[in-house]
Each structure stands twice: as C-alpha cells, then as structure tokens.
Enzyme design. Structure first.
Site, PDB file in Angstrom:
ATOM      1  N   SER B  48       0.796  -1.221   0.000  1.00 48.83           N
ATOM      2  CA  SER B  48       0.000   0.000   0.000  1.00 48.83           C
ATOM      3  C   SER B  48       0.827   1.268   0.000  1.00 48.83           C
ATOM      4  CB  SER B  48      -0.935   0.017   1.211  1.00 48.83           C
ATOM      5  OG  SER B  48      -0.181   0.061   2.394  1.00 48.83           O
ATOM      6  N   LYS B  92       0.700   4.676   6.881  1.00 52.08           N
ATOM      7  CA  LYS B  92       0.120   5.428   5.775  1.00 52.08           C
ATOM      8  C   LYS B  92       0.634   6.863   5.854  1.00 52.08           C
ATOM      9  CE  LYS B  92      -2.955   2.201   4.527  1.00 52.08           C
ATOM     10  NZ  LYS B  92      -2.151   1.058   4.201  1.00 52.08           N
TER      11      LYS B  92
END
Lengths: 153, 166
Positions: B48, B92
């Site tokens: 990701s 993230k």
C-alpha cells in the site's frame, strides 16, 4: 562533593523509579480519577469534586482488545486529542444499536460507548462508534474513597 | 539448627540473585519506555505504500514524540492503529488534517467520479501512496488523531535504501 554525590544518587533512584512506574502503568494497571457525573451512580454519585472516585484501570486487556458488553473502559477522545473519557461499552462490533432516530450497526473494529447517566453524558450518541484502538484500559474497581471500594460489575 | 546454617549460606546468594534480577527488570522497563515513548523500529510490509516503501518489507525507525505534542503535519508517514482491527498497525501518509477539504476518486481504476469530504475535528485523513492497492481513509473514513502512534523517521533495512523517507 558529598552533596553532588547525594544529588546524583537521588536522581538515579528517581529516574529508575519513574521508568518502572511508567512501565507498570502502561502494562499492568494504574489509578485514575473520575471527573464529571456522566457515570453516576456507578462513579461520583455526588457532584462534589472533593469526593471524586479513583478507579483502578487494568491494561492487560490491551494485549488482544477483547472486550465484553458492560465493560467500563477508559478511552481517548475521538474529537479532542488529549482528553480521556470513562464510559461503558454497550455495543460490540457487528451489533445493532438503536439510537434516538434510527438503528445503527457498529462497524468492525469499533464499539459503542455510553455513560450510565444518560442525561449528562457525552458519548457515542454524540460522536458515534469509536475504534477499539482508542481504548486505553478497563476499569475493574473503585479504590478511593475507602467507603466506596468495590469491584465494578 | 542445621537449617539455620543453610539459610545463612543461601542468604548471600539470594541477595545476589535478587540484584541481578532487578538489573534485568530495570533494563526491560527502560526498553519499554524507549520503545513506547521515544523511538522504535518497525517492520512494515505490503503494497500500500509503494513506491515509498518496498513490497517485501522494510525496517523503519519511528519516533513517538511528535504525535504527543500534536506535531504531525501534512505528508508525514505515520504508524496508525488500524480502525478495523485494533491489534494491527498500519503505515500510511497523512494527507489531510482537521478542517481540510479533500476530494478523492471513489475507484481509481474506473473513471474519475470524485467524492469530496471535510475532515472532522480531531481526525486525520490517511492514505497509502499506492492508490490502487491500499485500504485507507478512502475505505474507512478519517481516523481519530489519537490512533496515531508514531511517525516514520528513516528506513534502516535494506541497507541500499537506507535514508529518510520522502
């Protein structure tokens, strides 16, 4: 020279004690005061801040985040970073909660918390379900004042 | 009377054993405090955050001081406790702070229908760098700031990618 040595010894002991205290408070349990009356009559049945309850919060539940309905937990506020609230879990992930207007499903990884004193409690009815990751510990018993020492059901 | 003599013999050893155990205990407490409050190393893996972080796993150093003082800014790579699974940590990038308005595409593979959101108070918007293979705020919405547990500082493994993260 004696004073310097003494100061150094005291600093070392204080540092060690502080580190051990922080570790125990993070991993084992800690004592926190309950402010406000959102959990009346379970905590703070009178609105007198000199008689605030102090509760024992255990941290072993944070190993796997397994909670049951009815647990009283301490969690960080989702809207005001830095604040901590104490409320009761009334909805686990996947359950349906009926709030004032509609029925809400608690998402995966979240829980629905409410205060026992529904009239004056800022809880999930206002800010919605909270992620379980915000929980900082589970309340097991009241430890002060001495006449109110008891286990929480 | 003999057991009294044994007791005396073992008293010295017991004291020394206690000293050694307490040294180890203090050291473990120091490790806990450093790991939780100052700096720690984490193994991150997954697609990701490509191309910033590798697919097969990197070890990064993360510091745990900035988020306590509210100093997480736009573009920081943060370690966040997942809102869908509290036993997992995800890495993230912060792309929106409270009050910011963001628009993102609902499905980056298909068309460009875009959704606009305003990040509520006390929340942040996190997104993986790899828009096509990341479950982030586009899926589970903005996350409360208190779920942030650390900010990535630099990558230490593999050695050829050593250095700060951009």
């Amino acid at each position: 020279m004696g004073i310097q040595n003494l100061l150094w010894q005291v600093t070392k002991k204080a540092f060690t004690g502080g580190i051990i205290g922080v570790t125990i408070s993070d991993r084992c349990c800690s004592v926190v005061p309950v402010r406000g009356d959102s959990m009346s009559p379970t905590f703070n049945p009178q609105r007198n801040s000199y008689l605030d309850d102090y509760v024992l919060v255990e941290k072993f539940c944070l190993q796997d985040y397994k909670f049951a309905r009815g647990d009283v937990v301490v969690f960080s506020s989702p809207t005001h970073f830095g604040d901590r609230y104490i409320k009761r879990i009334v909805g686990l992930p996947g359950e349906w909660i009926s709030s004032s207007r509609d029925v809400i499903r608690v998402p995966e990884g979240h829980c629905w918390v409410e205060g026992d004193n529904k009239a004056s409690s800022l809880d999930s009815r206002t800010f919605g379900p909270i992620p379980l990751g915000l929980i900082r510990g589970r309340v097991t018993s009241v430890v002060w004042p001495p006449q109110r020492v008891s286990k929480i059901s | 009377m003999r057991w009294l003599r044994y007791l005396n013999q073992w008293r010295g050893t017991a004291k020394e054993a206690f000293e050694q155990v307490s040294i180890v205990a203090k050291f473990l407490c120091l490790i806990h405090v450093t790991d939780r409050y100052i700096i720690s190393s984490t193994h991150v893996q997954g697609p990701s955050m490509l191309p910033t972080l590798n697919l097969t796993g990197d070890v990064i150093l993360a510091e745990h001081l900035s988020h306590r003082f509210g100093k997480i800014g736009l573009g920081d790579i943060v370690l966040v406790r997942s809102p869908t699974d509290p036993t997992r940590m995800v890495t993230k990038r912060v792309l929106g702070l409270e009050g910011h308005r963001l628009s993102f595409s609902a499905d980056p593979l298909v068309g460009d229908s875009s959704i606009s959101v305003v990040v509520p108070k006390g929340h942040v918007w996190i997104q993986g760098d790899n828009l096509y293979a990341s479950t982030d705020s586009r899926n589970f919405g903005p996350v409360p700031y208190s779920l942030i547990e650390g900010k990535a500082l630099l990558r230490v493994w593999p050695p050829r990618f050593f250095g700060s993260l951009r």
